[in-house]
Write a protein that holds these residues in place. Structure first.
Motif, short mmCIF file in Angstrom:
data_model
loop_
_atom_site.label_atom_id
_atom_site.label_comp_id
_atom_site.label_asym_id
_atom_site.label_seq_id
_atom_site.Cartn_x
_atom_site.Cartn_y
_atom_site.Cartn_z
N ALA A 125 41.57 11.06 -5.51
CA ALA A 125 41.79 10.36 -6.78
C ALA A 125 40.61 9.46 -7.12
CB ALA A 125 43.08 9.55 -6.73
N LEU A 126 40.03 8.78 -6.12
CA LEU A 126 38.89 7.90 -6.37
C LEU A 126 37.67 8.69 -6.85
CD1 LEU A 126 39.18 5.49 -3.31
CD2 LEU A 126 39.33 4.83 -5.72
N MET A 127 37.41 9.82 -6.22
CA MET A 127 36.28 10.64 -6.64
C MET A 127 36.46 11.13 -8.07
SD MET A 127 34.01 10.77 -4.18
CE MET A 127 33.07 12.31 -4.17
N GLU A 128 37.66 11.58 -8.37
CA GLU A 128 37.93 12.06 -9.73
C GLU A 128 37.86 10.92 -10.75
OE1 GLU A 128 41.71 13.91 -9.18
OE2 GLU A 128 40.84 15.84 -8.54
N MET A 129 38.26 9.74 -10.32
CA MET A 129 38.26 8.58 -11.21
C MET A 129 36.85 8.25 -11.68
SD MET A 129 39.92 4.81 -10.40
CE MET A 129 41.40 5.59 -9.77
N VAL A 130 35.86 8.46 -10.81
CA VAL A 130 34.47 8.13 -11.17
C VAL A 130 33.67 9.37 -11.56
CG1 VAL A 130 34.45 6.05 -9.75
CG2 VAL A 130 33.68 8.22 -8.76
N GLY A 131 34.35 10.48 -11.78
CA GLY A 131 33.68 11.67 -12.30
C GLY A 131 32.91 12.47 -11.28
N LEU A 132 33.32 12.41 -10.00
CA LEU A 132 32.67 13.19 -8.96
C LEU A 132 33.65 14.19 -8.36
CD1 LEU A 132 30.67 10.41 -7.04
CD2 LEU A 132 29.76 12.11 -8.63
N ASN A 133 33.13 15.34 -7.95
CA ASN A 133 33.98 16.37 -7.36
C ASN A 133 34.36 15.96 -5.93
OD1 ASN A 133 35.02 18.81 -6.21
ND2 ASN A 133 33.92 19.96 -7.78
N PRO A 134 35.64 16.01 -5.59
CA PRO A 134 36.07 15.62 -4.24
C PRO A 134 35.44 16.44 -3.13
CG PRO A 134 37.95 15.71 -5.73
CD PRO A 134 36.79 16.28 -6.48
N ILE A 135 34.87 17.61 -3.44
CA ILE A 135 34.23 18.40 -2.39
C ILE A 135 32.98 17.71 -1.85
CG2 ILE A 135 35.09 20.57 -3.34
CD1 ILE A 135 32.27 21.14 -4.36
N PHE A 136 32.51 16.65 -2.56
CA PHE A 136 31.35 15.90 -2.11
C PHE A 136 31.68 14.82 -1.09
CE2 PHE A 136 29.41 16.69 -6.58
CZ PHE A 136 29.07 17.99 -6.20
N LEU A 137 32.93 14.69 -0.71
CA LEU A 137 33.34 13.61 0.18
C LEU A 137 32.62 13.61 1.52
CD1 LEU A 137 37.19 13.39 -0.47
CD2 LEU A 137 35.59 11.48 -0.58
N ASP A 138 32.21 14.77 1.98
CA ASP A 138 31.58 14.85 3.30
C ASP A 138 30.06 14.91 3.22
OD1 ASP A 138 33.96 14.79 4.96
OD2 ASP A 138 34.42 16.75 4.10
N ARG A 139 29.51 14.57 2.05
CA ARG A 139 28.07 14.45 1.92
C ARG A 139 27.63 13.00 2.15
NH1 ARG A 139 26.22 18.13 -3.31
NH2 ARG A 139 27.10 20.11 -2.57
N ARG A 140 26.33 12.84 2.42
CA ARG A 140 25.76 11.52 2.65
C ARG A 140 24.96 11.06 1.43
NH1 ARG A 140 26.61 13.59 7.59
NH2 ARG A 140 27.25 12.11 9.23
N PRO A 141 24.69 9.75 1.31
CA PRO A 141 24.07 9.20 0.09
C PRO A 141 22.78 9.89 -0.34
CG PRO A 141 24.91 7.41 1.44
CD PRO A 141 25.09 8.67 2.24
N HIS A 142 21.93 10.34 0.61
CA HIS A 142 20.66 10.92 0.22
C HIS A 142 20.81 12.25 -0.53
CE1 HIS A 142 21.32 13.24 3.97
NE2 HIS A 142 20.57 14.15 3.40
N GLU A 143 22.01 12.82 -0.49
CA GLU A 143 22.25 14.10 -1.16
C GLU A 143 22.67 13.91 -2.62
OE1 GLU A 143 24.24 17.15 1.52
OE2 GLU A 143 24.77 15.30 2.58
N PHE A 144 22.70 12.66 -3.09
CA PHE A 144 23.14 12.38 -4.46
C PHE A 144 22.00 11.78 -5.28
CE2 PHE A 144 26.96 12.18 -1.85
CZ PHE A 144 27.87 12.92 -2.60
N SER A 145 22.12 11.92 -6.60
CA SER A 145 21.19 11.25 -7.51
C SER A 145 21.54 9.76 -7.58
CB SER A 145 21.29 11.87 -8.90
OG SER A 145 22.56 11.58 -9.49
N GLY A 146 20.66 8.98 -8.23
CA GLY A 146 20.91 7.55 -8.36
C GLY A 146 22.20 7.26 -9.10
N GLY A 147 22.44 7.99 -10.20
CA GLY A 147 23.66 7.79 -10.96
C GLY A 147 24.90 8.14 -10.17
N GLN A 148 24.82 9.22 -9.37
CA GLN A 148 25.96 9.60 -8.54
C GLN A 148 26.21 8.57 -7.44
OE1 GLN A 148 24.45 13.51 -7.48
NE2 GLN A 148 26.03 14.51 -8.71
N ARG A 149 25.14 8.04 -6.88
CA ARG A 149 25.31 7.01 -5.85
C ARG A 149 25.97 5.76 -6.42
NH1 ARG A 149 20.08 8.89 -3.83
NH2 ARG A 149 19.00 7.28 -5.04
#
Length: 323
Positions: free
Chosen positions: A135-159
Motif C-alpha cells: 500500500a505504501l509503494m502504491e501510495m507514492v506511485g511506485l510498483n511494489p515489485i521494487f521492494l527488494d531493490r536498493r536505493p542506487h537502482e532508482f532515479s532521484g525522483g523515485q528515491r
C-alpha cells in the motif's frame, strides 16, 4: 480551531570559536520565531540559504536542542515531554530530507527501509506487513515489485518517493519537508509536489514545507512565512504574499524568480546574507534593503499587522502598498 503545532519565541544559538576571556562566543541563528500549523494545513517556510529554515524544522522535531517560550504539538508540551513520551510522539512527527540518496541506507532494500520505520513503532507485524508495504509503494506511485531493490537502482525522483513512503509508513499527523524537492529536476519537482498535494488531500496530514523557492512554496502552501537571518519578516496567505508582498525582502525574493519580459520595478539584492555572528543592528535586512531609513538601524522591528490578517516586520507603511 486549536493548532496542531504551536511554537512561540523559538531561539537557537551555536558556539562560535574558542572560549575567550568572557566565555564562548555564541552565534544566534534563530531569534524569537513563532508559528502555528493547523490540522491539515501546509505552512511554507521560505528564505535564502543560511536563514535558519532547516534549523526550525529540526528544533520542532527535537532533533537539535533549542529554547522557546512554548512549543506544543497535539496538546502536548514538547519542552517538558520525557524522552520516553517523545519517542512515542515521533510516530506523529516525521521528516523528509533534502537529499533523496544520502537519507537512504544504500545497504538496505526498500523493504528493509520501510520495515525499519514500522518496527520502530511496532506497527503492522506478521501477516499485516506485506499488505502495508504494498500500500505504501502504491501510495507514492511506485510498483511494489521494487521492494527488494536498493536505493542506487532508482532515479532521484523515485528515491524521494521512497523517502516520502518512509515518512508516511507510521501514519503521522505532521511532516517536515526539508527542501524535499530542491535536489530534483524541475519536471520531477512538479511530480513530487503533486504527490505531496494529493497525499495531503487524501490523508489530511499537516506539512511544514521548507524551501528557498517562493514559487514552489506558493504552489503547495496555504500560508507562507518568510525568514531572513533567523527572523520572521512576513507571514500571510500564499497568494497574498506572492502577488502582494508587504516586506521588501519578500518582494526581493519574488523579483529573483525567472520572468519573461522586462521588469523595471524589480528589487535586486546586492551582497550576501550577513553572518549570524555579526548581524546588522536594528532591522537585520537593512544592509541590503533599498528602502532603509536611518531609523532602521536603531530598533529591530517586531511583527505587526499588515492588513488582511497578515504580519510584517518593517517600520515603513509607505512602501509596497496595493502591489
Amino acid at each position: 480551531m486549536t493548532p496542531l503545532l504551536e511554537v512561540r519565541g523559538l531561539n537557537k544559538s551555536y558556539p562560535a570559536g574558542r572560549k575567550g576571556l568572557f566565555g564562548k562566543r555564541m552565534m544566534q541563528v534563530l531569534r524569537d520565531v513563532s508559528l502555528t500549523v493547523q490540522p491539515g494545513e501546509v505552512l511554507g517556510l521560505v528564505g535564502e540559504s543560511g536563514s535558519g529554515k532547516s534549523t526550525i524544522g529540526k528544533a520542532i522535531l527535537r532533533l537539535i536542542p533549542s529554547s522557546s517560550q512554548a512549543m506544543r504539538f497535539d496538546g502536548q508540551d514538547l519542552n517538558t515531554l520525557p524522552s520516553a513520551d517523545l519517542r512515542r510522539l515521533r510516530k506523529d512527527m516525521q521528516i523528509i530530507f533534502q537529499d533523496p540518496y544520502a537519507s537512504l541506507d544504500p545497504r538496505k532494500t526498500v523493504r528493509a527501509v520501510l520495515s525499519e520505520a514500522l518496527d520502530t513503532h511496532d506497527l503492522h507485524r506478521g501477516a499485516a506487513r506485506q499488505p502495508r508495504l504494498t500500500a505504501l509503494m502504491e501510495m507514492v506511485g511506485l510498483n511494489p515489485i521494487f521492494l527488494d531493490r536498493r536505493p542506487h537502482e532508482f532515479s532521484g525522483g523515485q528515491r524521494q518517493r521512497i523517502g516520502i513512503a518512509r515518512a508516511l509508513a507510521v501514519e503521522p499527523k505532521f511532516i517536515v519537508c526539508d527542501e524535499a524537492v530542491s535536489a530534483l529536476d524541475v519536471s520531477i519537482q512538479a511530480q513530487v509536489l503533486n504527490l505531496l498535494a494529493d497525499l495531503r488531500a487524501k490523508t489530511g496530514i499537516s506539512l511544514l514545507f521548507i524551501s528557498h523557492d517562493l514559487s514552489v512554496v506558493r504552489y503547495i502552501s496555504d500560508r507562507v512565512m518568510v525568514l531572513y537571518l533567523g527572523r520572521v519578516m512576513e507571514v500571510g496567505g500564499a497568494d497574498q504574499v506572492h502577488f502582494a508582498p508587504r516586506h521588501p525582502y519578500t518582494a526581493a525574493l519574488i523579483s529573483a524568480e525567472p520572468s519573461l519580459g522586462h521588469a523595471p520595478d524589480r528589487i535586486r539584492l546586492t551582497g550576501e546574507i550577513p553572518s549570524p555572528l555579526t548581524p546588522p543592528s536594528g532591522c537585520v535586512f537593512r544592509s541590503r534593503c533599498p528602502y532603509a531609513l536611518p531609523a532602521c538601524a536603531e530598533t529591530a522591528p517586531e511583527l505587526r499587522p499588515a492588513g488582511e490578517g497578515r504580519l510584517k516586520a518593517c517600520i515603513r507603511d509607505d512602501i509596497l502598498q496595493g502591489t
